[in-house]
Design an enzyme around this catalytic site. Sequence first.
Site, PDB file in Angstrom:
ATOM      1  N   ASP A  41     -46.622   6.150 -23.779  1.00  0.00           N
ATOM      2  CA  ASP A  41     -45.380   6.685 -23.213  1.00  0.00           C
ATOM      3  C   ASP A  41     -45.222   8.160 -23.554  1.00  0.00           C
ATOM      4  OD1 ASP A  41     -43.725   3.908 -22.450  1.00  0.00           O
ATOM      5  OD2 ASP A  41     -45.109   3.698 -24.126  1.00  0.00           O
ATOM      6  N   ASP A  74     -47.854   4.404 -19.372  1.00  0.00           N
ATOM      7  CA  ASP A  74     -46.839   5.407 -19.029  1.00  0.00           C
ATOM      8  C   ASP A  74     -47.379   6.765 -19.447  1.00  0.00           C
ATOM      9  OD1 ASP A  74     -45.165   3.651 -17.810  1.00  0.00           O
ATOM     10  OD2 ASP A  74     -43.534   3.797 -19.262  1.00  0.00           O
ATOM     11  N   TYR A  77     -45.014  10.959 -16.690  1.00  0.00           N
ATOM     12  CA  TYR A  77     -43.618  10.773 -16.268  1.00  0.00           C
ATOM     13  C   TYR A  77     -43.273  11.797 -15.195  1.00  0.00           C
ATOM     14  CZ  TYR A  77     -42.703   7.544 -20.088  1.00  0.00           C
ATOM     15  OH  TYR A  77     -42.704   6.455 -20.922  1.00  0.00           O
ATOM     16  N   ASN A 112     -45.631   1.031 -16.162  1.00  0.00           N
ATOM     17  CA  ASN A 112     -44.786   0.890 -14.978  1.00  0.00           C
ATOM     18  C   ASN A 112     -44.465   2.235 -14.336  1.00  0.00           C
ATOM     19  OD1 ASN A 112     -43.221   0.797 -17.592  1.00  0.00           O
ATOM     20  ND2 ASN A 112     -41.500   1.162 -16.218  1.00  0.00           N
ATOM     21  N   HIS A 205     -49.514  -2.538 -21.569  1.00  0.00           N
ATOM     22  CA  HIS A 205     -48.375  -1.612 -21.643  1.00  0.00           C
ATOM     23  C   HIS A 205     -47.120  -2.301 -22.161  1.00  0.00           C
ATOM     24  CE1 HIS A 205     -45.663   1.648 -20.865  1.00  0.00           C
ATOM     25  NE2 HIS A 205     -44.942   0.915 -20.042  1.00  0.00           N
ATOM     26  N   HIS A 214     -36.334  -2.685 -24.243  1.00  0.00           N
ATOM     27  CA  HIS A 214     -36.776  -3.657 -23.238  1.00  0.00           C
ATOM     28  C   HIS A 214     -36.897  -5.066 -23.791  1.00  0.00           C
ATOM     29  CE1 HIS A 214     -37.533  -0.533 -20.269  1.00  0.00           C
ATOM     30  NE2 HIS A 214     -38.215   0.151 -21.174  1.00  0.00           N
ATOM     31  N   ASP A 241     -41.616   0.129 -24.921  1.00  0.00           N
ATOM     32  CA  ASP A 241     -40.472   0.516 -25.734  1.00  0.00           C
ATOM     33  C   ASP A 241     -40.833   1.780 -26.493  1.00  0.00           C
ATOM     34  OD1 ASP A 241     -38.228  -1.081 -25.280  1.00  0.00           O
ATOM     35  OD2 ASP A 241     -39.114  -2.760 -26.365  1.00  0.00           O
TER      36      ASP A 241
END
Length: 323
Positions: A41, A74, A77, A112, A205, A214, A241
């Site tokens: 992320d 992720d 972004y 996602n 993920h 989440h 998360d």
Amino acid sequence: MVLLLVILASFLIICSRATGLEKFDHPIKVNGNFRFLVVGDWGRKGDYNQSAVALQMGKIGEELDIDFVVSTGDNFYTNGLTGEDDPNFLESFTNVYKAKSLQNQWYTVLGNHDYRGDVMAQLSPYLRKIDSRWICLRSFIINAEFAEIFMVDTTPFVKEYFVETEHTYDWRNVMPQKTYTENVLKELENALSESRAKWKIVVGHHAIRSVGHHGDTNELVERLLPILRAYDVDLYMNGHDHCLEHISDTESPIQFLTSGAGSKAWRGDVKGLNREDMKFFYDGQGFMSVQMTPTHVEIEYYDVFGKVLHKWSRSKQLHHIVI
């Protein structure tokens, strides 16, 4: 001669499809161990402390002499990449993770947010021409002799993404969802059943267990977790998360390890910190290191300043066959 050049150009990594999943053979060091970092992320063009985390990753990576980096997804972004030439690839990856120790292979899965962009671009071998570190597939295996890491595409398991209208997802080569996810699980189960590795690690993920924003991913609890338990998987690593956490399974030796704090974090949305299986939780930015030998694994979590926040280790005996 041509064949030899092809092999050398492939980072000395040999790919095969014995189980239906591509396998990357990653040689271990002469001393018999290997080490890697795990981050997730992260892709925000250096913002939200991404660059600060990258700086500490470089320092720890040099200290540990890491072999590679695992990304839990992720990667870009807010909505993945727009195409193979999207400057976000350079701005969020190549230009951020510049430390010498981070010039090793990066093995990545999709998250996602990646599915909200051009998935085929992020999976494209063309990106390896831009930055040779980049290896991103939907599901695949990293074979490090006494350990195998099974990378799993978890986003298509989450039913919510197929019914929400706020975002658009790139489901090319995924539909029909039921068939795709059944095949993912079948290929994983086949690979786990064939594995003779001393240590088995699965990376996706989405969390199976989490107390973060989440929380648990019910689809994975129902469909993936039973397979991990059945085939004696040691560790499940994930992002999603934006935190660092460690939860122990209550019905098996599996450890659930979240490393999704590569940039934006501090959500303050936490639930269930008092659960008995909770070993560690940190809501800020950071990353994780993994050090392995045939008989020992050690996990360490670091914050944005490189401070060690949490350690965990486990040992196994080697079983010798007497003839």
